[in-house]
Structures are given as C-alpha cells and as structure tokens.
Design a protein around this motif. Structure first.
Motif, short mmCIF file in Angstrom:
data_model
loop_
_atom_site.label_atom_id
_atom_site.label_comp_id
_atom_site.label_asym_id
_atom_site.label_seq_id
_atom_site.Cartn_x
_atom_site.Cartn_y
_atom_site.Cartn_z
N ASN A 190 0.83 -1.22 0.00
CA ASN A 190 0.00 0.00 0.00
C ASN A 190 0.86 1.27 0.00
O ASN A 190 0.54 2.25 0.69
N LYS A 191 1.93 1.25 -0.77
CA LYS A 191 2.82 2.42 -0.84
C LYS A 191 2.03 3.65 -1.29
O LYS A 191 1.27 3.58 -2.26
N GLY A 192 2.19 4.75 -0.56
CA GLY A 192 1.52 5.99 -0.90
C GLY A 192 0.05 6.05 -0.52
O GLY A 192 -0.60 7.07 -0.75
N ASP A 193 -0.48 4.99 0.07
CA ASP A 193 -1.90 4.92 0.43
C ASP A 193 -2.02 4.87 1.95
O ASP A 193 -1.92 3.81 2.57
N PHE A 194 -2.23 6.03 2.58
CA PHE A 194 -2.26 6.08 4.04
C PHE A 194 -3.38 5.23 4.61
O PHE A 194 -3.19 4.50 5.59
N GLN A 220 -2.44 1.57 4.29
CA GLN A 220 -1.38 1.22 5.25
C GLN A 220 -1.94 1.11 6.66
O GLN A 220 -1.58 0.20 7.40
N ASN A 232 4.25 13.08 8.82
CA ASN A 232 3.62 14.32 8.35
C ASN A 232 2.12 14.34 8.63
O ASN A 232 1.30 14.53 7.73
N LYS A 286 -5.36 12.75 8.35
CA LYS A 286 -4.76 11.48 8.78
C LYS A 286 -5.25 11.08 10.17
O LYS A 286 -5.51 9.90 10.42
N LYS A 322 11.23 5.24 3.66
CA LYS A 322 10.49 6.38 3.10
C LYS A 322 9.06 6.02 2.70
O LYS A 322 8.19 6.88 2.62
N ASP A 323 8.80 4.73 2.44
CA ASP A 323 7.46 4.30 2.04
C ASP A 323 6.54 3.99 3.21
O ASP A 323 5.34 3.77 3.02
N LEU A 367 4.31 4.98 6.17
CA LEU A 367 3.59 6.19 6.57
C LEU A 367 3.05 6.15 7.99
O LEU A 367 2.72 7.19 8.55
#
Length: 154
Positions: free
Chosen positions: A67-71, A74, A105, A110, A141-142, A144
């Motif tokens: 789920n990279k980039g999908d808060f 994740q 962030n 979120k 970095k991926d 979250l």
C-alpha cells in the motif's frame, strides 16, 4: 510453627489471586481530563503477564511494504498485522491496554483516518490508553504509519 506456615501459604495465595484468576483492569478518566470514545486516560493492570508488540507497519510476511503511498490502506494493514500478533498469543484487541501510533507528516485528515479505522478494531467498551505522535519519517520512506501495543494477557 505449622500454623505460621499455613498462614503464610494462605497469605501468599490471597496476594496472588489476581494472577490466578485473570487480570484485573481498571479504566479511569479522572475529572479534570477530557473523556474520549477513542482512548482512556489511565489503564491500571494487575496481571501475571504483559506483552509488548513491536511497532507494526504495512508489510506482508516477506517484509515488503504494501500500500505504498496509500495512508488509508497502510493503516488498515498495520491493524491487520497487530491482529495477527495478538492472535498468536491468544489475545484480541480487547486485551490491548496501550498503543503508540507514529504518523509521518500528520494532519487532521490522517488523524480522522486513524480514528475511523482504529474504531473498526477497538470495539470493546473501554479503549486502551493511547498516544499519537507526528514524525518527519520512519525507518523507510514508504512507511507512513507505525503502531506499537502493550497487551495484558490472560
């Protein structure tokens, strides 16, 4: 002398009663502190065993981040990973007494997503004590979000 031994044995059994008959949990939201449906201010435990689950991230069994980039995705996967960890000890989300959530962030959106998804897993009348921490980054970095938990085992 025999009476003293019997008395000491009885006293020992009485003092260990919480461990013998399961944990005793006390949930406290004292006056002067806010009450929330999402967390409890104080959880007091008398238990024979406590487990600490390392921070879980959105990874599969191979350790690959999914789920990279999908808060939202994740967050759901992190809680599914916690569910697996809990089940391995015969525990459920109702046995969790403390969580710490780290979010990269963070912002109001979120926070809302975490509360929504967390509410699908933590359904017991008394939610655990909780801390939510905004961070600049995690170990990859991926990644979250990361959640660690403390569990009172029966």
């Amino acid at each position: 002398m025999n009476h003293i031994r019997q008395f000491l044995l009885l006293l020992s059994l009485l003092l260990s009663a919480p461990a013998l008959f399961g944990q005793q949990l006390q949930y406290i939201n004292p006056p002067g502190l806010p009450t929330s449906k999402n967390y409890t201010q104080i959880v007091v435990i008398q238990a024979s065993r406590v487990a600490y689950i390392s921070g879980q991230v959105s990874s599969n069994a191979k350790g690959e981040i999914i789920n990279k980039g999908d808060f939202r995705g994740q967050t759901k996967q992190v809680l599914e990973n916690l569910k697996i960890a809990l089940a391995s000890m015969g525990a459920t989300f109702a046995d969790v007494i403390k969580t710490t959530t780290y979010v990269v962030n963070t912002d109001a959106e979120k926070i809302g997503i975490v509360r929504e998804i967390r509410g699908q897993y933590f359904t017991a009348p008394n939610p655990p004590a909780s801390t939510y921490v905004g961070v600049q980054g995690l170990y990859d970095k991926d990644v979250l979000i990361e959640i660690e938990a403390t569990v009172a085992l029966k």
